[in-house]
Scaffold this active site. Sequence first.
Site, PDB file in Angstrom:
ATOM      1  N   ASP A  48      -2.552  71.717 -23.509  1.00 50.85           N
ATOM      2  CA  ASP A  48      -1.493  72.620 -23.937  1.00 50.85           C
ATOM      3  C   ASP A  48      -1.532  73.838 -23.006  1.00 50.85           C
ATOM      4  O   ASP A  48      -2.427  73.997 -22.169  1.00 50.85           O
ATOM      5  CB  ASP A  48      -1.610  72.997 -25.419  1.00 50.85           C
ATOM      6  CG  ASP A  48      -0.238  73.379 -25.987  1.00 50.85           C
ATOM      7  OD1 ASP A  48       0.668  73.707 -25.188  1.00 50.85           O
ATOM      8  OD2 ASP A  48      -0.061  73.370 -27.216  1.00 50.85           O
TER       9      ASP A  48
HETATM   10  C1  BGC Z   1       3.110  74.641 -27.116  1.00 45.81           C
HETATM   11  C2  BGC Z   1       3.495  73.241 -26.700  1.00 45.81           C
HETATM   12  C3  BGC Z   1       4.492  73.291 -25.570  1.00 45.81           C
HETATM   13  C4  BGC Z   1       3.891  74.093 -24.431  1.00 45.81           C
HETATM   14  C5  BGC Z   1       4.773  74.168 -23.201  1.00 45.81           C
HETATM   15  C6  BGC Z   1       2.731  75.517 -25.955  1.00 45.81           C
HETATM   16  O1  BGC Z   1       2.583  76.836 -26.319  1.00 45.81           O
HETATM   17  O2  BGC Z   1       2.055  74.576 -28.048  1.00 45.81           O
HETATM   18  O3  BGC Z   1       4.004  72.536 -27.793  1.00 45.81           O
HETATM   19  O4  BGC Z   1       4.840  72.013 -25.178  1.00 45.81           O
HETATM   20  O5  BGC Z   1       3.648  75.406 -24.894  1.00 45.81           O
HETATM   21  O6  BGC Z   1       5.854  74.973 -23.394  1.00 45.81           O
END
Ligand code: BGC
Length: 735
Positions: free
Chosen positions: A283
Amino acid sequence: MKKSILLMACCLGLFVEGALAQIAPKEEFVSALMERMTLEEKIGQLAQCSYRGNFTGPGGANYSKEDYVREGKIGSMLNVVGVKEIRRFQELALQSRLGIPLIFGLDVIHGYHTGFPIPLAEAASFDLGMIEEAAVCNARESAADGLNWVFAPMADISWDARWGRVMEGAGEDPYYGALVAAARIRGLQGESLADTATVMACLKHFAGYGAPIAGKEYNSVDMSLGQFANFYMPPYKAAVQAGVATVMSAFNDFNNIPCTANDFLLNRLLREQWGFQGFVVSDYNSVEELVNHRYAADKKDAAAKALQAGLDVEMVSTCYLTYLKELIEEGRVKEDVLDKAVRRILEKKYELGLFEDPFRYCNPGRAARVLNAPDIRDASLRMAERSIVLLENKAGVLPLSSKIKSVALIGGLNRSPHDMAGAWAPTTDRSKIITPYDALTRRGLTVNYAEGYNLKTNALDGLEAAMEAARKSDVVIVAIGERASQSGEKAAKVDINLPAGQQQLIAELKKTGKPVIALLMCGRPLIFNDVRRQADAILCTWWLGSEAGNAICNVLWGDYNPSGKLPMTFPAHVGQVPIYYQYKSTGRPATLRQAYVSSYIDSPNEPAYPFGYGLSYTTFEYSGLKVEQGRKAGEHAVVSVDVRNAGKVAGEEVVQLYVQDKVASITRPVKELKGFRKLYLKPGESQTVTFSLTDECLGFYDNNMHYVVEPGDFILMAGKSSRQEDLLQTVFTLE
Ligand code: BGC
C-alpha cells in the site's frame, strides 16, 4: 509494425531473417528478457511511483519521475491520468535501455469518468449480475483512457461503521463479500487481460484491514486465526479463486507482523496454499512505514523484510530502489528472491500485451467514444436504482402520487454534484452528475429549494426558509447525512450520529403537517433515531454517482420499486459498535431474558436496522420452508421456500437463507448467510426458491485453519432479513 516490438524483438534476438518473429511464449520471453537485465533494471521493475494528485499519505521521494522512467528505474506508475500523459510516460519508458513498458494503475473505486454508486451501495443491490456489469463499465472507461490496472476491489469485511472505509467494501458478511469480490473481478478483468476493454484488478487490502481496533484508520488488527479464517478471509480467497491478477498488502499488522512484510500472509497463505500467481503491491508508502511499526530498524531493513516476505512492488516509498542492490551484494537478500518478484511483474506485462504494443491502451479516439457512453450511463442508473434501500414507509407515503405538483427540496446535499459522486472518485466528471435538484426540475415539478442547515457546520441557520418552502409544497424531501468526504480513507469517526441540527430540522418540518421524506446520504451506517420516529419515509441513498438524481426520483415516484437490502447492520447506538448479525451465543445469551446476560443496561442489543433489511412498495409472504433430509457430507440436500408477492405492485425480493450449526467443536455464530436469490414477482405471483445445501453451507475453519464439516443438527432459516422475526425455520440433520 510497432517500433517497440522491433526494439524488444531485437533485444531478445527474435528478429529472424528480416521479419519479426512471433513474440515467444510467456515463460520463454520473460526468461530471455531477464537474462539481459542488470541488477538495477530488475530492481527498477519493483519500483512504483505516484505522479501527481491523489496523495494518500506521507512519503514519496523528490526525484524526477521522467528521468527515473527513462533510466529504467520505475516499473509501474499510479496517478497518471489520461491517454496523453500515459503515452508520454510510456514513450519515456521505451527510451530506457531495454524499453520495458510501464503498467499504469489508479484507484477506480466506483466508476472512472461516469460515477457509479459507492461499493457499499452497490452491495445493497444484492444483484451480482448488475455489480459485475458495473465493473465491466468501470474497466471499459479506465482502459479507454490509458489505464491497465485498477486498485479495486476492496474485499475487507467490516463490522465497524466508525471506520470510514466501509464505503469501499461490500459490508459485513463473508459469504456475500466473497461473491461480490469475485463478481467485481470478473467484471474488471473479463476473460483475458489482453482484451483492451479490461484491466488488471487488485484485491485489497490483504489482510484484515477492515478490523482496525476501535474503527480507527490504520490501527492495529488483532484477531485469532479462527476468526480470520471464518469471517475475514473468504472474500480474499474467493478473489484469488476468481483469478485476480494482483494483490495489495494492507497497512495494518496481522498476528503481530505488518502485512507488508508478512511471510505467512503473502508467501504461505496467498501463494503456497491458494496458488496465487500474480504480483503483490504494497500500500501507499507502506514499505517505509515498517520503520514506524518498529518492525524494521531502518529503510534498508524494511526493504529486506518486505521482499523476503513476498512483497513484489513497492508503492511510493523507495526502500527497494535505494537499498536492494546493496542487500543483494552483501548476500543478505538472495537474488533469486528478487528474480521471482521481477518475473511475476513481467509476466503480467506480457499478459496485458504491453510487449506487443505498449500503447494499446492509448487511443484518444477510443477514449472519446467510451467515456460517458450512453450504455455506461444507463448501467450507472440501473445500478443506482438497485442500490437504494427503503428503510421506512409509514402509511405507504411512498411512492409519491402523480398528483404531487410541488416539492420542498431541503438540504444542500440535494444540489451538490461533488457529494453525489461519493468519496474516492477523483476522476468522476462532476459536470455530468445529475443531482436530485436537477432531476426534480426536469420532471416539470415546482421545486421550492432551501438549504435548511449549513453543510459545513450543520447549524440550523436556514430553518425559516425551509419552513416556508415546506408550507407552500405538497411534500417535503430532505437530504440528511454526511458529506461524501466524511467517509472513505482517513475518515474514521467516533460519533456516527446524525448531527443534532439535521434531526431538529426534520422535527420542525414535521410540524407543517406535510409528508416528510428523508433521503439519507452517507458512506456508512449512521444513527438517526429521532428521524426514524418522525419522518414519514426514509430512503437510504448512500452516494450514487452520475445518475443519482434520476435514480432517486425514479424510486420516489415508483418508476423503480426499491429492492436494496442493507449489507451492513445499522446500529441504534454508537456504543453497540462493532455490531453484526453473525454474533455468537455466549454462555449468557440475551435471549435468556434475565439479569446477568450479555446485554447493555442503557440500550437494547438490537440494531436500528439489521443486515439484509430493506422494504419494497409491495410485501412478500414466505411459507413452506422445507429441506430434503438424510444427506451425508459431500452430497447436496435441497432447501426450498415459497415466496409470494402479496401486494398490489410488482417488485423484487432478496430471499435469504441462513444456517446455524447447533453444536460444534468451536463456538459458532447464531446464524450465517449461506444463500440468497433476488426474485422479480408480479402482484399475486408465487415462486418456489431452492437452495443447494453444500458442505460450504455447513462447515467452518477450525482453529488450525482446516475446513471441517461436522455431523449434527443445523437450523435453517429463510426470509427477508437477518432479523429472527423475519425468518421461517426448520431443522436439518447431517449424518
Ligand atoms: C489506499 C489504497 C490505495 C492507495 C493508492 C492507499 O492510501 O489504502 O487503497 O489503492 O492509497 O492510492
